[in-house]
Design a protein around this motif. Structure first.
Motif, PDB file in Angstrom:
ATOM      1  N   ASN A 389      -8.227   2.156 -12.638  1.00 49.48           N
ATOM      2  CA  ASN A 389      -8.548   1.444 -11.329  1.00 49.48           C
ATOM      3  C   ASN A 389      -7.692   0.560 -10.680  1.00 49.48           C
ATOM      4  OD1 ASN A 389     -11.793   2.281 -11.031  1.00 49.48           O
ATOM      5  ND2 ASN A 389     -11.674   1.866 -13.070  1.00 49.48           N
ATOM      6  N   GLY A 390      -7.787   0.581  -9.254  1.00 48.70           N
ATOM      7  CA  GLY A 390      -7.360  -0.424  -8.528  1.00 48.70           C
ATOM      8  C   GLY A 390      -5.826   0.088  -7.986  1.00 48.70           C
ATOM      9  N   SER A 391      -5.195  -1.165  -7.584  1.00 46.24           N
ATOM     10  CA  SER A 391      -3.676  -0.715  -6.956  1.00 46.24           C
ATOM     11  C   SER A 391      -2.607  -0.660  -8.164  1.00 46.24           C
ATOM     12  CB  SER A 391      -3.278  -1.918  -6.050  1.00 46.24           C
ATOM     13  OG  SER A 391      -4.410  -2.058  -4.942  1.00 46.24           O
ATOM     14  N   GLU A 392      -1.806   0.156  -7.640  1.00 44.86           N
ATOM     15  CA  GLU A 392      -0.693   0.356  -8.648  1.00 44.86           C
ATOM     16  C   GLU A 392       0.664   0.608  -7.935  1.00 44.86           C
ATOM     17  OE1 GLU A 392       0.900   3.662 -12.186  1.00 44.86           O
ATOM     18  OE2 GLU A 392      -0.689   3.994 -10.743  1.00 44.86           O
ATOM     19  N   THR A 393       1.606  -0.280  -8.198  1.00 50.65           N
ATOM     20  CA  THR A 393       3.188  -0.128  -7.848  1.00 50.65           C
ATOM     21  C   THR A 393       4.148   0.604  -8.739  1.00 50.65           C
ATOM     22  OG1 THR A 393       2.658  -2.144  -6.651  1.00 50.65           O
ATOM     23  CG2 THR A 393       4.982  -1.440  -6.878  1.00 50.65           C
ATOM     24  N   ARG A 394       4.790   1.763  -8.255  1.00 50.93           N
ATOM     25  CA  ARG A 394       5.630   2.392  -9.044  1.00 50.93           C
ATOM     26  C   ARG A 394       7.143   2.254  -8.289  1.00 50.93           C
ATOM     27  NH1 ARG A 394       2.643   7.989 -10.399  1.00 50.93           N
ATOM     28  NH2 ARG A 394       0.777   7.271 -11.614  1.00 50.93           N
ATOM     29  N   PHE A 403       0.062   3.107  -4.976  1.00 52.67           N
ATOM     30  CA  PHE A 403      -1.002   4.177  -5.011  1.00 52.67           C
ATOM     31  C   PHE A 403      -2.329   3.201  -5.377  1.00 52.67           C
ATOM     32  CE2 PHE A 403       3.006   5.486  -6.642  1.00 52.67           C
ATOM     33  CZ  PHE A 403       3.155   6.858  -6.365  1.00 52.67           C
ATOM     34  N   PHE A 404      -3.192   4.026  -5.247  1.00 56.96           N
ATOM     35  CA  PHE A 404      -4.673   3.577  -5.620  1.00 56.96           C
ATOM     36  C   PHE A 404      -5.361   4.385  -6.580  1.00 56.96           C
ATOM     37  CE2 PHE A 404      -9.190   2.623  -4.407  1.00 56.96           C
ATOM     38  CZ  PHE A 404      -9.330   1.156  -4.592  1.00 56.96           C
ATOM     39  N   VAL A 409      -9.404   8.496 -10.738  1.00 56.51           N
ATOM     40  CA  VAL A 409      -9.197   9.325  -9.506  1.00 56.51           C
ATOM     41  C   VAL A 409      -8.127   8.757  -8.664  1.00 56.51           C
ATOM     42  CG1 VAL A 409     -10.058  10.746  -7.708  1.00 56.51           C
ATOM     43  CG2 VAL A 409     -11.327  10.256  -9.764  1.00 56.51           C
ATOM     44  N   MET A 410      -6.881   9.412  -8.258  1.00 51.16           N
ATOM     45  CA  MET A 410      -6.069   8.954  -7.691  1.00 51.16           C
ATOM     46  C   MET A 410      -6.441   9.231  -6.050  1.00 51.16           C
ATOM     47  SD  MET A 410      -2.176  10.029  -6.897  1.00 51.16           S
ATOM     48  CE  MET A 410      -1.174   9.329  -8.671  1.00 51.16           C
ATOM     49  N   ALA A 411      -6.316   8.214  -5.432  1.00 46.83           N
ATOM     50  CA  ALA A 411      -6.459   8.526  -3.856  1.00 46.83           C
ATOM     51  C   ALA A 411      -5.388   9.148  -3.283  1.00 46.83           C
ATOM     52  CB  ALA A 411      -6.652   7.359  -3.207  1.00 46.83           C
ATOM     53  N   GLN A 412      -5.795  10.562  -2.867  1.00 46.19           N
ATOM     54  CA  GLN A 412      -4.916  11.609  -2.155  1.00 46.19           C
ATOM     55  C   GLN A 412      -5.506  12.108  -1.032  1.00 46.19           C
ATOM     56  OE1 GLN A 412      -4.567  13.262  -6.344  1.00 46.19           O
ATOM     57  NE2 GLN A 412      -2.568  14.346  -5.645  1.00 46.19           N
ATOM     58  N   SER A 413      -4.676  12.015   0.133  1.00 42.89           N
ATOM     59  CA  SER A 413      -5.307  12.604   1.258  1.00 42.89           C
ATOM     60  C   SER A 413      -6.540  12.144   1.691  1.00 42.89           C
ATOM     61  CB  SER A 413      -5.130  14.121   1.353  1.00 42.89           C
ATOM     62  OG  SER A 413      -3.876  14.612   1.219  1.00 42.89           O
ATOM     63  N   LYS A 414      -6.489  10.671   1.513  1.00 46.80           N
ATOM     64  CA  LYS A 414      -7.903  10.013   2.081  1.00 46.80           C
ATOM     65  C   LYS A 414      -7.653   8.605   2.173  1.00 46.80           C
ATOM     66  CE  LYS A 414     -10.772   8.558  -0.872  1.00 46.80           C
ATOM     67  NZ  LYS A 414     -11.575   8.334  -1.920  1.00 46.80           N
ATOM     68  N   GLU A 415      -8.576   8.188   2.745  1.00 51.81           N
ATOM     69  CA  GLU A 415      -8.563   6.944   3.423  1.00 51.81           C
ATOM     70  C   GLU A 415      -9.427   5.714   2.136  1.00 51.81           C
ATOM     71  OE1 GLU A 415      -9.491   4.414   7.607  1.00 51.81           O
ATOM     72  OE2 GLU A 415     -11.147   5.735   6.732  1.00 51.81           O
ATOM     73  N   ALA A 416      -8.845   4.542   2.121  1.00 43.04           N
ATOM     74  CA  ALA A 416      -9.409   3.491   1.321  1.00 43.04           C
ATOM     75  C   ALA A 416      -9.390   2.250   1.329  1.00 43.04           C
ATOM     76  CB  ALA A 416      -8.872   3.821  -0.320  1.00 43.04           C
ATOM     77  N   PHE A 417     -10.466   1.407   1.081  1.00 45.22           N
ATOM     78  CA  PHE A 417     -10.243   0.146   1.661  1.00 45.22           C
ATOM     79  C   PHE A 417      -9.808  -0.789   0.252  1.00 45.22           C
ATOM     80  CE2 PHE A 417     -11.811  -4.194   2.377  1.00 45.22           C
ATOM     81  CZ  PHE A 417     -11.825  -4.529   3.682  1.00 45.22           C
ATOM     82  N   VAL A 418      -8.474  -1.276   0.631  1.00 49.20           N
ATOM     83  CA  VAL A 418      -7.775  -1.869  -0.359  1.00 49.20           C
ATOM     84  C   VAL A 418      -7.106  -3.393   0.166  1.00 49.20           C
ATOM     85  CG1 VAL A 418      -5.906  -1.476  -2.036  1.00 49.20           C
ATOM     86  CG2 VAL A 418      -7.266   0.475  -1.466  1.00 49.20           C
ATOM     87  N   TYR A 425      -3.784   6.949   2.051  1.00 46.29           N
ATOM     88  CA  TYR A 425      -2.874   7.706   0.889  1.00 46.29           C
ATOM     89  C   TYR A 425      -2.660   9.054   1.274  1.00 46.29           C
ATOM     90  CZ  TYR A 425      -3.884   3.163  -1.143  1.00 46.29           C
ATOM     91  OH  TYR A 425      -4.041   1.974  -1.377  1.00 46.29           O
ATOM     92  N   ASP A 426      -1.509   9.387   1.106  1.00 48.65           N
ATOM     93  CA  ASP A 426      -0.944  10.963   1.228  1.00 48.65           C
ATOM     94  C   ASP A 426      -1.383  11.864  -0.082  1.00 48.65           C
ATOM     95  OD1 ASP A 426      -0.150  10.753   3.862  1.00 48.65           O
ATOM     96  OD2 ASP A 426       1.767   9.930   3.323  1.00 48.65           O
TER      97      ASP A 426
END
Length: 520
Positions: A389-394, A403-404, A409-418, A425-426
């Motif tokens: 859950n939450g933000s991740e930096t790699r 990433f989020f 579930v990884m956010a992919q091809s979607k918008e998220a409030f972070v 997120y692509d």
């Protein structure tokens, strides 16, 4: 199910038989989740469009955004107006057009159907395909030479030559499988689209089994089943036009949602499925859950009721926009309080929008079924890691990527409030910077994300010109706009860029200041 008459034909031999944001540290990839670890998920089967004859499968974890995980059936492109069929089949059969889907005893089944009164007079011909893995599907077939007889013919002038609309699976909590459909005079089949005379029916299947354990190598194997006789559903308030019925069960009560008089979606309840022909057994729960939409599919997900419907292209009469597509509204009660009714998104992994209409949405709760669905989702390129859950930096190839994750579930091809802003997120899960994106929900809008990945609101200079994004929704503005400083400006209707100099707008030759864009 989001219903529509469909005209597939299929034959085998001489029979009529023929879907709270928290930072994370970088960790090694998680081991595959066990079946019991997978969360409940929505599985949908939608027909793409009349131009794209495809039955596509989707999953969703939020009820609004659906990701394509594959195609069950797709017709070849027709030549010179000829009928299109699924290619390379042992018999002529088309995609389902209006797919219903269930999970039953370890298998997924998809349904549609039709009538052929020359070969099977007075009968409904279901068409059922099945799959173990949501990848390899047996071709649709009725699996029966006798098909489905009706206990009584529909009370229309052409009763012996009736039409069938919108077959829909229903599986009870004890595993009984039914098919509900409407029979009668379907006006669109006869050049009278506003003149339907349709009546609901239901038939119980004595059993339902796959015809082979390996649809990949033997996709032509017919399902094994036995149909009972279809019983007329007699609701207490008389109507000569009820179409698109579908069932939902909760706490021992069976709820039937159906479109009445072409536009109004009612909800009825019954406690004994053996009494569907008895009007006194039915109770009206909601007289109008929604108007102007068809093909209702009702589920309970994340503690709320979700009602999926297909927008009517010709409603309201005289003021319609001619567009169809799947919408969803929610409520805490089946009786009232429906809200939202937003267009859903159906996308592939790269974020490309896929058209959608007629189909079904179900909640997958069985542990074995959930494992199949989540693995199909992962095969399609979507990432799941239980517990994240939450933000991740790699660090990826020397570049810091963000990433989020939401509930694994990884956010992919979607918008998220972070982190206090809307972000994009692509397809690979990386947060986008300096990107324009089209969001089809809530009527559709173009938005833009800045160098920090935050949605832009207000004025923005880019691509050699000025743009304006709504301060609340972030939607790119087009046409006339009065800015906060009082300037009356105009943004191009195609690309959204502010005009400067002389331009013809609304039939007038108008001068816009070369620097500020203000109308002179």
């Amino acid at each position: 199910m989001l219903k529509q008459l469909q005209n597939l034909r299929g034959r085998v031999g001489r029979t009529c038989a023929a879907l709270a944001v928290a930072a994370l540290t970088v960790a090694a990839p998680a081991a595959p989740a066990l079946a019991e670890e997978y969360p409940d998920i929505l599985l949908a089967a939608f027909f793409n469009s009349e131009e794209d004859q495809t039955d596509t499968l989707y999953t969703s974890v939020d009820g609004q955004n659906f990701q394509s995980i594959g195609v069950a059936y797709q017709d070849a492109t027709p030549n010179d107006g000829a009928q299109a069929w699924i290619p390379n089949t042992p018999y002529n059969v088309a995609c389902l057009h209006d797919p219903s889907i269930i999970y039953h005893n370890g298998w997924f089944y998809m349904l549609s159907g039709y009538t052929d009164h020359r070969s099977c007079p007075g009968k409904f011909i279901p068409m059922i395909g099945y799959s173990k893995d949501l990848v390899n599907w047996a071709y649709p077939n009725s699996g029966s030479s006798s098909n489905v007889a009706l206990s009584e013919l529909p009370p229309t002038s052409n009763a012996s030559n009736f039409d069938i609309v919108a077959p829909e699976f229903f599986q009870t909590s004890n595993g009984d499988v039914y098919i509900t459909f409407s029979a009668g005079y379907y006006g669109a089949n006869h050049g009278q689209p506003q003149n339907d005379q349709m009546y609901p029916y239901i038939v119980k299947l004595d059993y339902l089994e796959p015809g082979t354990q390996n649809p990949e190598s033997n996709p032509g194997a017919q399902p094994r089943l036995n149909y009972g006789t279809a019983q007329r559903i007699n609701l207490p308030e008389g109507s000569t036009n009820r179409i698109d019925g579908s069932f939902y069960e909760e706490n021992g009560v069976y709820y039937y949602i159906i479109k009445n008089n072409g536009i109004t979606n009612e909800i009825w309840s019954i406690r004994d499925m053996n009494r569907v022909s008895d009007p006194s057994a039915w109770t009206k729960v909601c007289g109008n859950a929604l108007t102007g939409y068809e093909g209702p599919s009702l589920v309970k997900f994340q503690g709320q009721y979700w009602l999926y419907t297909d927008k009517l292209a010709d409603y309201p009469a005289g003021a319609s926009d001619g567009k169809t597509g799947t919408f969803v509204q929610r409520s805490n009660s089946l009786a009232s309080g429906w809200w939202g009714n937003d267009r859903i998104t159906t996308k592939n992994l790269d974020g490309r929008d896929i058209p959608n209409r007629h189909g079904t949405v179900i909640v997958v709760t069985d542990p074995a079924a959930k494992e199949v669905v989540w693995k199909a989702r992962e095969r399609a390129g979507y990432v799941y890691e239980a517990g994240k859950n939450g933000s991740e930096t790699r660090e990826v190839n020397g570049v810091t990527e963000r990433f989020f994750w939401e509930n694994g579930v990884m956010a992919q091809s979607k918008e998220a409030f972070v982190d206090g802003a809307w972000r994009w997120y692509d397809s690979d899960g990386t947060m986008a910077f300096n990107k324009d994106a089209y969001l089809p929900s809530s009527g559709g809008k173009w938005v833009r994300y800045n160098e920090n990945g935050e949605m832009i609101k207000g004025e923005d200079f880019r691509y050699g010109g000025w743009y304006y994004f709504d301060p609340i929704t972030g939607a790119m503005c087009k046409g006339w706009r009065t800015l906060p400083d009082g300037r009356q400006v105009y943004y191009d209707l195609v690309n959204g860029q502010m005009l400067h100099g002389w331009h013809v707008v609304d039939g007038q030759n108008i001068h816009f200041d070369e620097v500020t864009g203000a109308r002179r």
